[in-house]
Design a protein around this motif. Sequence first.
Motif, PDB file in Angstrom:
ATOM      1  N   GLU A  52       0.874  -1.021   0.122  1.00  0.00           N
ATOM      2  CA  GLU A  52      -0.158   0.249  -0.286  1.00  0.00           C
ATOM      3  C   GLU A  52       0.859   1.500  -0.193  1.00  0.00           C
ATOM      4  OE1 GLU A  52      -3.346  -0.009  -0.417  1.00  0.00           O
ATOM      5  OE2 GLU A  52      -3.823  -1.546   0.606  1.00  0.00           O
ATOM      6  N   LEU A  55      -2.883   5.563   2.612  1.00  0.00           N
ATOM      7  CA  LEU A  55      -4.244   5.082   2.707  1.00  0.00           C
ATOM      8  C   LEU A  55      -5.084   5.777   1.841  1.00  0.00           C
ATOM      9  CD1 LEU A  55      -4.703   6.364   6.740  1.00  0.00           C
ATOM     10  CD2 LEU A  55      -4.607   3.529   5.723  1.00  0.00           C
ATOM     11  N   ALA A  76       2.632  -1.607   4.723  1.00  0.00           N
ATOM     12  CA  ALA A  76       1.876  -0.032   4.358  1.00  0.00           C
ATOM     13  C   ALA A  76       3.508   1.236   5.235  1.00  0.00           C
ATOM     14  CB  ALA A  76       0.172  -0.230   5.177  1.00  0.00           C
ATOM     15  N   ALA A  80       1.379   5.615   8.709  1.00  0.00           N
ATOM     16  CA  ALA A  80      -0.475   5.984   8.464  1.00  0.00           C
ATOM     17  C   ALA A  80      -0.885   5.038  10.078  1.00  0.00           C
ATOM     18  CB  ALA A  80      -0.489   4.665   7.357  1.00  0.00           C
ATOM     19  N   CYS A  82      -1.649   1.734  11.109  1.00  0.00           N
ATOM     20  CA  CYS A  82      -2.954   1.405  10.398  1.00  0.00           C
ATOM     21  C   CYS A  82      -3.070   0.219  11.713  1.00  0.00           C
ATOM     22  CB  CYS A  82      -2.858  -0.185   9.402  1.00  0.00           C
ATOM     23  SG  CYS A  82      -2.235   1.406   7.983  1.00  0.00           S
ATOM     24  N   GLN A  83      -4.523   0.002  11.936  1.00  0.00           N
ATOM     25  CA  GLN A  83      -4.805  -0.585  13.088  1.00  0.00           C
ATOM     26  C   GLN A  83      -4.949  -2.159  13.248  1.00  0.00           C
ATOM     27  OE1 GLN A  83      -8.562   1.215  13.846  1.00  0.00           O
ATOM     28  NE2 GLN A  83      -6.942   3.095  14.368  1.00  0.00           N
ATOM     29  N   HIS A  86       0.645  -5.714   9.868  1.00  0.00           N
ATOM     30  CA  HIS A  86       1.008  -5.533   9.356  1.00  0.00           C
ATOM     31  C   HIS A  86       2.929  -4.803   8.956  1.00  0.00           C
ATOM     32  CE1 HIS A  86       0.791  -1.863  11.026  1.00  0.00           C
ATOM     33  NE2 HIS A  86       1.426  -1.476   9.596  1.00  0.00           N
ATOM     34  N   THR A 235     -11.079   6.763   3.898  1.00  0.00           N
ATOM     35  CA  THR A 235      -9.295   6.651   5.008  1.00  0.00           C
ATOM     36  C   THR A 235      -9.120   6.356   5.860  1.00  0.00           C
ATOM     37  OG1 THR A 235      -8.675   8.263   3.506  1.00  0.00           O
ATOM     38  CG2 THR A 235      -7.666   8.402   5.713  1.00  0.00           C
ATOM     39  N   ASN A 238     -10.267   1.741   5.507  1.00  0.00           N
ATOM     40  CA  ASN A 238      -8.621   1.485   5.196  1.00  0.00           C
ATOM     41  C   ASN A 238      -7.454   1.392   6.094  1.00  0.00           C
ATOM     42  OD1 ASN A 238      -9.267   0.836   2.213  1.00  0.00           O
ATOM     43  ND2 ASN A 238      -9.004   2.889   1.694  1.00  0.00           N
ATOM     44  N   ARG A 239      -7.963   2.460   7.029  1.00  0.00           N
ATOM     45  CA  ARG A 239      -6.664   2.241   7.997  1.00  0.00           C
ATOM     46  C   ARG A 239      -6.783   1.121   9.254  1.00  0.00           C
ATOM     47  NH1 ARG A 239      -6.913   6.861   9.403  1.00  0.00           N
ATOM     48  NH2 ARG A 239      -4.704   7.627   9.245  1.00  0.00           N
ATOM     49  N   SER A 240      -8.291   0.967   9.465  1.00  0.00           N
ATOM     50  CA  SER A 240      -8.714   0.484  10.051  1.00  0.00           C
ATOM     51  C   SER A 240      -8.371  -1.550   9.588  1.00  0.00           C
ATOM     52  CB  SER A 240     -10.001   0.963  11.139  1.00  0.00           C
ATOM     53  OG  SER A 240     -11.141   0.407   9.860  1.00  0.00           O
ATOM     54  N   GLY A 241      -8.927  -1.357   8.119  1.00  0.00           N
ATOM     55  CA  GLY A 241      -9.386  -2.439   8.479  1.00  0.00           C
ATOM     56  C   GLY A 241     -10.435  -2.518   7.855  1.00  0.00           C
TER      57      GLY A 241
END
Length: 480
Positions: A52, A55, A76, A80, A82-83, A86, A235, A238-241
């Motif tokens: 990625e 986001l 990623a 970001a 991300c939660q 990854h 956005t 995509n961050r949380s999944g």
Amino acid sequence: MLVQQFFVKGIAHSSYLLGGTKTCAIVDPRRDVDVYLDAAESLGMKVTHILETHLHADFISGHFDLAAKTGARIYAPKTAQCQFNHIPLAEGDTVTIEDMTLSVLETPGHTPEHISYVAVDQARGPDPVAVFCGDTLFVGDVGRPDLFPGKARELAFSLYRSLHEKLLKLPDFCEVYPAHGAGSLCGRALGAKRTSTIGYERKYNGALQIEDKEEFIASLTTDMPAAPDHFSRCTAMNRSGPALVRSLPVLEPFDPVRFNEMTKERDTVVLDVRDYDAFGGQHVPGSCHIDLGGNFATFAGWILPPEREILLVALGSSQAEEAAVWLRRVGLDRAVGYLKGGMFDWATAGLPTGHVGQVSVEELRQMSTGDRNMTIVDARAPSEYQGFHIEGAVNIPAPDLRKRYSELDPNISTVVLCSTGIRSSLGASILKQHGFKDVFNGAGGMTAYGAAGYGPECPVCVIPHGPHFLGKKMEITLGA
């Protein structure tokens, strides 16, 4: 090294398979991921990496679904935050796929957390051969920095540095693989060509010709196209999944009586996806119309409330399923069913129908030059309206009619126009929802107006694969 591009029309999204001999990476995947599995299988490769760049704001990424189906690791940007599980990447990190080395550059500006992947094919040489630059650099344009309230200037400054101090330091022959093409709202004037090179963009990309930093910042923070409502929502998802597609509701066919009951007993919205002339002929009263043949996903994400269940009116089950796929691409996951038998069965069940009259340009001229008290609403973007418009027309972009309908008189005839009749039909459906009774759609729109000889050709309409926001103002006013 093999690069295969996948392009999604409508949202103008590009994703990529980057392959060696037995394994491959997918860069910026879309949500319906079977296309990548089929491609990898046909090439005899296994998907091992999901990369990625940022986001994404305009679509829901397929990283979760692809990881679930392949076991591939997700990479990623570290910033970001991300939660989900990854591998976070920052400046100087590298990812190795067989003989390929991908070096990470932090290239913020379009978004704060953006990275680019610079690919070196070690089997051939040590020089960068390609860069997967997401939404930092496009063909003919650069990413817009105004999607985060209060941060446009800061991000525009970061974008200038990302471009001039990093990406433009790459060799001229380095291939450019962006995440979007012409038609995307992630930029203002993206070119129709879907890939390029650093050298070509250095020479011909208009945004890159602006060397003065303050002028560059000003150009990207003024007169930008409106950002759809779903950008911030995508956005965050995509961050949380995002939810796995397999966990989402399966579309059910509902007979007219049950369909009608559901519109009353639940927090629902009825979405009609048929052609605008079919919607105009008859539709479920109170329904919203977004023509599946137009920029469906963008406008659906823009105007539909994500918390409500969506009931579809389509030509059949296949069209309803196609609409559901597009809705999921922009984070609208609550499409639960469709009208079985369509409007034919609805009408034969004795249920009420709504109508929107379709008027030709000849009829419009007759209406506007007579004694009829009426309003012409130009539902195009301001840049299109400024290019040329009918004298006396009021410019309210279709999505804005959700709130700005109050500026219009519901007691007089209203004709809604756009470039073709698709966006204006959306606008007409919104006005009908707010009690406007005498509403008409301008069939063919300003394209037809020009074709009939009443005005010049629309600079957007005659270049269907070109930029939607040309930045050139003809400022022609047409008498009706």
